[in-house]
Design a protein around this motif. Sequence first.
Motif, PDB file in Angstrom:
ATOM      1  N   GLN A  16      58.494  15.288  45.213  1.00 25.66           N
ATOM      2  CA  GLN A  16      59.672  14.815  44.491  1.00 25.66           C
ATOM      3  C   GLN A  16      59.353  13.419  43.980  1.00 25.66           C
ATOM      4  O   GLN A  16      58.847  12.572  44.722  1.00 25.66           O
ATOM      5  CB  GLN A  16      60.882  14.766  45.413  1.00 25.66           C
ATOM      6  N   ALA A  17      59.617  13.161  42.689  1.00 31.02           N
ATOM      7  CA  ALA A  17      59.319  11.854  42.106  1.00 31.02           C
ATOM      8  C   ALA A  17      60.522  11.347  41.329  1.00 31.02           C
ATOM      9  O   ALA A  17      61.278  12.125  40.746  1.00 31.02           O
ATOM     10  CB  ALA A  17      58.113  11.964  41.182  1.00 31.02           C
ATOM     11  N   GLU A  18      60.681  10.031  41.343  1.00 25.92           N
ATOM     12  CA  GLU A  18      61.754   9.392  40.592  1.00 25.92           C
ATOM     13  C   GLU A  18      61.180   8.172  39.875  1.00 25.92           C
ATOM     14  O   GLU A  18      60.517   7.331  40.487  1.00 25.92           O
ATOM     15  CB  GLU A  18      62.868   8.946  41.537  1.00 25.92           C
ATOM     16  N   VAL A  19      61.422   8.103  38.579  1.00 25.94           N
ATOM     17  CA  VAL A  19      60.961   6.978  37.777  1.00 25.94           C
ATOM     18  C   VAL A  19      62.105   5.974  37.681  1.00 25.94           C
ATOM     19  O   VAL A  19      63.243   6.342  37.418  1.00 25.94           O
ATOM     20  CB  VAL A  19      60.545   7.451  36.361  1.00 25.94           C
ATOM     21  N   LYS A  26      60.978   7.640  27.540  1.00 25.24           N
ATOM     22  CA  LYS A  26      59.637   7.246  27.984  1.00 25.24           C
ATOM     23  C   LYS A  26      59.392   7.581  29.451  1.00 25.24           C
ATOM     24  O   LYS A  26      58.253   7.737  29.874  1.00 25.24           O
ATOM     25  CB  LYS A  26      59.417   5.748  27.764  1.00 25.24           C
ATOM     26  N   CYS A  27      60.458   7.697  30.231  1.00 34.34           N
ATOM     27  CA  CYS A  27      60.292   7.988  31.660  1.00 34.34           C
ATOM     28  C   CYS A  27      59.595   9.330  31.879  1.00 34.34           C
ATOM     29  O   CYS A  27      58.870   9.495  32.852  1.00 34.34           O
ATOM     30  CB  CYS A  27      61.633   7.959  32.376  1.00 34.34           C
ATOM     31  N   THR A  28      59.797  10.264  30.967  1.00 36.70           N
ATOM     32  CA  THR A  28      59.175  11.579  31.133  1.00 36.70           C
ATOM     33  C   THR A  28      57.650  11.507  30.991  1.00 36.70           C
ATOM     34  O   THR A  28      56.948  12.372  31.501  1.00 36.70           O
ATOM     35  CB  THR A  28      59.753  12.604  30.146  1.00 36.70           C
ATOM     36  N   ASP A  46      66.208  16.116  36.949  1.00 34.44           N
ATOM     37  CA  ASP A  46      67.493  15.510  36.628  1.00 34.44           C
ATOM     38  C   ASP A  46      67.189  14.159  36.012  1.00 34.44           C
ATOM     39  O   ASP A  46      66.216  13.503  36.390  1.00 34.44           O
ATOM     40  CB  ASP A  46      68.340  15.306  37.883  1.00 34.44           C
ATOM     41  N   TYR A  47      68.013  13.722  35.081  1.00 33.78           N
ATOM     42  CA  TYR A  47      67.814  12.434  34.447  1.00 33.78           C
ATOM     43  C   TYR A  47      68.699  11.378  35.099  1.00 33.78           C
ATOM     44  O   TYR A  47      69.842  11.637  35.430  1.00 33.78           O
ATOM     45  CB  TYR A  47      68.121  12.504  32.954  1.00 33.78           C
ATOM     46  N   THR A  48      68.135  10.180  35.272  1.00 29.81           N
ATOM     47  CA  THR A  48      68.909   9.062  35.785  1.00 29.81           C
ATOM     48  C   THR A  48      69.693   8.452  34.636  1.00 29.81           C
ATOM     49  O   THR A  48      69.465   8.788  33.463  1.00 29.81           O
ATOM     50  CB  THR A  48      67.996   7.984  36.396  1.00 29.81           C
ATOM     51  N   LYS A  49      70.582   7.527  34.944  1.00 30.13           N
ATOM     52  CA  LYS A  49      71.362   6.884  33.888  1.00 30.13           C
ATOM     53  C   LYS A  49      70.461   6.096  32.943  1.00 30.13           C
ATOM     54  O   LYS A  49      70.779   5.930  31.775  1.00 30.13           O
ATOM     55  CB  LYS A  49      72.452   5.996  34.471  1.00 30.13           C
ATOM     56  N   GLU A  50      69.300   5.636  33.418  1.00 30.89           N
ATOM     57  CA  GLU A  50      68.368   4.898  32.559  1.00 30.89           C
ATOM     58  C   GLU A  50      67.829   5.766  31.424  1.00 30.89           C
ATOM     59  O   GLU A  50      67.486   5.251  30.362  1.00 30.89           O
ATOM     60  CB  GLU A  50      67.195   4.349  33.377  1.00 30.89           C
ATOM     61  N   TYR A  51      67.732   7.059  31.638  1.00 28.80           N
ATOM     62  CA  TYR A  51      67.253   7.973  30.603  1.00 28.80           C
ATOM     63  C   TYR A  51      68.135   7.883  29.357  1.00 28.80           C
ATOM     64  O   TYR A  51      67.649   7.990  28.233  1.00 28.80           O
ATOM     65  CB  TYR A  51      67.235   9.409  31.136  1.00 28.80           C
ATOM     66  N   TYR A  52      69.414   7.668  29.551  1.00 28.03           N
ATOM     67  CA  TYR A  52      70.370   7.652  28.449  1.00 28.03           C
ATOM     68  C   TYR A  52      70.566   6.256  27.861  1.00 28.03           C
ATOM     69  O   TYR A  52      71.333   6.085  26.922  1.00 28.03           O
ATOM     70  CB  TYR A  52      71.715   8.208  28.926  1.00 28.03           C
TER      71      TYR A  52
END
Length: 71
Positions: A16-19, A26-28, A46-52
């Motif tokens: 399990q990884a979280e950026v 860019k996180c992807t 799942d996307y974190t709030k930073e993704y958006y």
Amino acid sequence: MTKRIKVQIFEDGTVQAEVAGVKGKKCTNYIKILEDILAAETVDSDYTKEYYETEKVILDEVDHQELKVGE
């Protein structure tokens, strides 16, 4: 904020990884790097709030002087 990847490896081999610290899509890119290193494939995400969020880029304006040929 510092860019980082938090990686957890469980007893069954699941990774399990979280950026964090990377805004937007860019996180992807970081997850793709992990897939390549581990020869693994993402099966759920799942996307974190930073993704958006949008990354803010600040550009400094530099004074340019024209140089005329022959002077």
